[in-house]
Design a protein around this motif. Structure first.
Motif, short mmCIF file in Angstrom:
data_model
loop_
_atom_site.label_atom_id
_atom_site.label_comp_id
_atom_site.label_asym_id
_atom_site.label_seq_id
_atom_site.Cartn_x
_atom_site.Cartn_y
_atom_site.Cartn_z
N THR A 132 -14.45 18.08 -104.59
CA THR A 132 -14.27 18.02 -106.04
C THR A 132 -15.10 19.04 -106.80
N GLY A 133 -16.01 19.74 -106.15
CA GLY A 133 -16.87 20.69 -106.85
C GLY A 133 -18.11 20.02 -107.40
N PHE A 134 -17.96 18.91 -108.10
CA PHE A 134 -19.09 18.11 -108.58
C PHE A 134 -18.55 16.75 -108.98
N LEU A 135 -19.46 15.80 -109.12
CA LEU A 135 -19.15 14.47 -109.65
C LEU A 135 -20.12 14.17 -110.78
N THR A 136 -19.59 13.58 -111.84
CA THR A 136 -20.45 13.22 -112.96
C THR A 136 -21.24 11.96 -112.64
N GLU A 137 -22.17 11.64 -113.51
CA GLU A 137 -23.00 10.45 -113.32
C GLU A 137 -22.13 9.19 -113.25
N GLY A 138 -21.15 9.10 -114.11
CA GLY A 138 -20.28 7.93 -114.10
C GLY A 138 -19.38 7.89 -112.88
N GLU A 139 -18.93 9.04 -112.40
CA GLU A 139 -18.01 9.07 -111.26
C GLU A 139 -18.73 8.71 -109.96
N ILE A 140 -20.00 9.08 -109.84
CA ILE A 140 -20.71 8.84 -108.58
C ILE A 140 -21.44 7.50 -108.57
N ALA A 141 -21.45 6.82 -109.71
CA ALA A 141 -22.19 5.55 -109.82
C ALA A 141 -21.77 4.51 -108.78
N PRO A 142 -20.47 4.34 -108.44
CA PRO A 142 -20.12 3.32 -107.44
C PRO A 142 -20.66 3.60 -106.06
N TRP A 143 -21.14 4.82 -105.81
CA TRP A 143 -21.60 5.18 -104.47
C TRP A 143 -23.11 5.48 -104.49
N SER A 144 -23.87 4.63 -105.11
CA SER A 144 -25.33 4.88 -105.23
C SER A 144 -26.02 4.83 -103.87
N ASP A 145 -25.63 3.92 -103.00
CA ASP A 145 -26.29 3.84 -101.69
C ASP A 145 -26.03 5.08 -100.84
N PRO A 146 -24.76 5.51 -100.65
CA PRO A 146 -24.57 6.77 -99.89
C PRO A 146 -25.24 7.96 -100.56
N LEU A 147 -25.32 7.95 -101.91
CA LEU A 147 -25.96 9.06 -102.60
C LEU A 147 -27.44 9.13 -102.25
N GLY A 148 -28.11 7.97 -102.15
CA GLY A 148 -29.52 7.97 -101.78
C GLY A 148 -29.73 8.57 -100.40
N ILE A 149 -28.81 8.28 -99.48
CA ILE A 149 -28.93 8.85 -98.13
C ILE A 149 -28.79 10.37 -98.18
N LEU A 150 -27.85 10.86 -98.98
CA LEU A 150 -27.66 12.30 -99.07
C LEU A 150 -28.88 12.99 -99.69
N GLN A 151 -29.47 12.34 -100.68
CA GLN A 151 -30.67 12.93 -101.27
C GLN A 151 -31.81 12.99 -100.27
N ALA A 152 -31.96 11.93 -99.52
CA ALA A 152 -33.05 11.90 -98.53
C ALA A 152 -32.85 12.96 -97.46
N GLU A 153 -31.60 13.31 -97.19
CA GLU A 153 -31.30 14.31 -96.16
C GLU A 153 -31.13 15.70 -96.75
N SER A 154 -31.42 15.85 -98.05
CA SER A 154 -31.30 17.15 -98.74
C SER A 154 -29.87 17.70 -98.67
N ARG A 155 -28.87 16.82 -98.80
CA ARG A 155 -27.46 17.24 -98.73
C ARG A 155 -26.78 17.14 -100.09
#
Length: 666
Positions: A132-155
């Motif tokens: 998608t190129g990017f996701l907004t704050e509202g679009e990515i909100a349902p996936w907060s748990d997978p997002l935390g994993i990606l942040q921890a892995e610098s992805r």
């Protein structure tokens, strides 16, 4: 059967399904005979090939240029294909692209839901960010748990735009997005530094960012894209660049769209398919008998419940004749049947003067379009009588299209054999349209000789006249009825080509070379057939002697369906192939399904256009002569009167009263 998979000659299995499939591919989807002729002409030097440099590819090459990598037999990577270097200014003509805007809102929502990514794990969320190129704050909100994993892995990382929007991007797209968004601040919280990646120009970076967004959003306005914090000027530039590639199309796709919308081409094609599928499911097919019931109302053969909410009570006057002619244009019927059977069945208190008025205005021309055959082997033998010759009424605007359909197979009118007919034909070729008295003076023929000569030329398909009065005079005995001196001018019906040389000395004919006023000639004839039958499919088109080949008709019909002018689907049961219908005809079919059968009887002349016995109904066809009759009850053929013999069809009974009625009608 690729060359890489099969060695040696290919053997085609001798199976009905295989033979039918090959026939459909070679004759329906394409015209293999025409291709062979073109290749032979190129080899023989009759056709030359010129290479031209154009600003953009032709529409015929779009399928190759936009093909997926797996469409090619070699394994060259996508970036090495020369087709990727070709830019298409547009995918469709702007008018056609605008027509595609009439899409079903539910189809648009369904495609949007299908295109939007779903993430059930960190890896799937990373794929979604890459897509998608990017996701907004509202679009990515349902996936907060997978997002935390990606942040921890610098992805994954967050960019905050100059107007305060937060956009989440994959690490691989971080520098690209940072370049595309002027004034954005990076919020990199992972333990590792973002990958270096390539160096981007700001405009090119925005093009790639929006490419991913357009693959996931469906129809969207530029203002909606900019509302996520993207610079509006760069959004406009990127959309124009993607349009130049043929990647997106612009138009008004959703109802009440406030502004021009943009949609990725593949998603728009899917929305269009879903819209067509929905429209095709809106009506259940009817039986052949029910369709014939509808056709009787559609053509004004009864005064029952109107079809499609339109009053089909029998009209009258010149306007009524014009309405009937527009519906029956291009249909061949015996000369004697038109005024004795076909017009009276559709018009109240039919008067011959009404038809004369329509003919004299020049809107419609009569004539034998399929030329007659001069009998061979018997010296002095004449062609068939005029009253049995099949003639048709043709709209002047579509005259060239009808004649081209007839003459395209080399069926030009044969030269007459009688000296009188040859003399009249030579006069008309040299002098052009002539009155009856001019023919007598210039040819030196007697009245009876000139009359027989004109009758012969009409029967062979050479002549027409200003009004129908001339043909009416030929049908009547010489000592009764109107005379030929009141018939107006006699003219050549078609342009004479080849051995039949064009008029000399300034002579003219009714049809000549030049563009057709109606645009696409095949499409114009398809509209005429739709007006005649309401629903059109191959079985009906094959019944039409003057219609173009079905492979040509179906291409025009598909284009009309894509523009939303007609509907495609399954409307009449029991017949193979694609079917197309006018929207008002579908309304008539819907209302007919709700009506109870009343046992109504309809008696038709066998030459009537609405007689589909043996075409849509079981049993043999009845010869299309004026004396033959077919009796229908609720759209089903019950009995046939053929050559004076009454025959009740299997499975039906006929009482004495109806038998007498059928015989008296003849």
């Amino acid at each position: 059967a690729c060359f890489e998979n099969i060695q040696g000659e290919r053997e085609i299995p001798d199976h009905p399904l295989v033979r039918q499939t090959i026939s459909d591919c070679l004759t329906e989807a394409m015209d293999i005979e025409a291709l062979e002729r073109i290749l032979a002409d190129i080899e023989a030097g009759r056709l030359s090939i010129e290479a031209r440099d154009l600003k953009e590819p032709s529409p015929l090459s779009q399928e190759i240029i936009n093909a997926r990598p797996y469409a090619f037999l070699d394994d060259a990577p996508l970036e090495e294909r020369r087709t990727r270097a070709i830019q298409s200014r547009r995918y469709l003509d702007p008018a056609d692209a605008g027509d595609l805007g009439r899409l079903d809102p539910r189809a648009i929502e369904a495609v949007r839901a299908e295109a939007w990514p779903q993430a059930r794990s960190a890896d799937e969320l990373h794929d979604a960010l890459m897509l998608t190129g990017f996701l907004t704050e509202g679009e990515i909100a349902p996936w907060s748990d997978p997002l935390g994993i990606l942040q921890a892995e610098s992805r994954a990382a967050c960019l905050r735009t100059s107007d305060g929007h937060s956009l989440w991007v994959a690490a691989e797209r971080f520098r690209q997005a940072l370049t595309a968004l002027p004034g954005a601040e990076a919020a990199w919280v992972g333990p590792l530094s973002p990958p270096a990646g390539k160096t981007w120009e700001p405009e090119a970076a925005m093009v790639e960012i929006l490419r991913g967004r357009m693959e996931s959003l469906g129809p969207v306005t530029a203002a909606r894209l900019a509302s996520d914090g993207l610079p509006r000027d760069r959004v406009d530039y990127a959309l124009l660049a993607l349009e130049q590639e043929g990647f997106v199309l612009r138009g008004r796709f959703t109802p009440d769209a406030p502004d021009i919308e943009w949609c990725e081409r593949r998603l728009l094609a899917r929305i269009h398919r879903y819209t067509l599928a929905k429209l095709r499911r809106e009506i259940e097919p009817v039986s052949a008998a029910d369709y014939i019931r509808f056709l009787f109302s559609w053509q004004g053969l009864d005064t029952g419940t109107p079809a499609g909410g339109i009053d089909l009570a029998k009209p009258s006057g010149p306007e009524g004749v014009e309405a009937v002619l527009s519906r029956l244009e291009g249909f061949e019927a015996p000369c004697a049947a038109w005024e004795s059977e076909i017009f009276p069945a559709r018009l109240a208190r039919y008067e011959p003067a009404w038809l004369d008025l329509q003919s004299l205005t020049g809107d419609y021309i009569w004539g034998r379009v399929r030329p007659g055959v001069q009998p061979q082997g018997v010296e002095g033998r004449k062609p068939g009588p005029v009253k049995a010759s099949p003639i048709a009424f043709l709209g002047r605007e579509r005259l060239e299209a009808w004649l081209a359909t007839s003459d395209g197979e080399g069926r030009l009118a044969p030269e007459p054999e009688s000296p009188a007919a040859l003399r009249v034909l030579a006069h008309l070729r040299a002098r052009g349209a002539s009155y009856w008295r001019d023919l007598l003076w210039e040819t030196g023929l007697t009245v009876s000789e000139a009359r027989e000569a004109i009758a012969e030329l009409v029967s062979l398909g050479w002549l027409t006249s200003d009004g129908f009065r001339g043909l009416r005079a030929l049908l009547a005995p010489p000592d009764k009825g109107p005379g030929l001196e009141r018939a107006g001018r006699w003219s050549l019906l078609r342009v004479v080509v080849g051995s039949q040389a064009a008029p000399e000395g300034g002579g003219t004919s009714l049809a000549g070379p030049g563009p057709s006023p109606s645009g696409n000639p095949v499409e114009a004839l398809a509209r005429t057939l739709l007006r005649r039958y309401g629903v059109l499919f191959r079985k009906l088109a094959d019944r039409e002697n003057l219609a173009p080949a079905w492979r040509d008709l179906v291409r025009a019909l598909r284009l009309m369906e894509a523009r939303g002018e007609i509907r495609g689907g399954r409307f009449v049961e029991g017949f193979y192939g694609e079917q197309f219908a006018l929207p008002e005809a579908l309304a008539g079919l819907r209302s007919l399904r709700k009506r109870e059968k009343t046992g109504a009887w309809v008696t038709l002349c066998a030459a009537d256009p609405a007689n589909l016995q043996g075409i849509l109904t079981p049993g043999p066809r009845v010869p299309a002569t004026r004396a033959n009759r077919v009796l229908f009850r609720d759209g089903e053929p019950i009995a046939v009167l053929e050559s004076g013999e009454l025959r009740v069809l299997p499975g039906h009974e006929l009482d004495n009263a109806m038998a007498l009625r059928l015989k008296s009608a003849s």
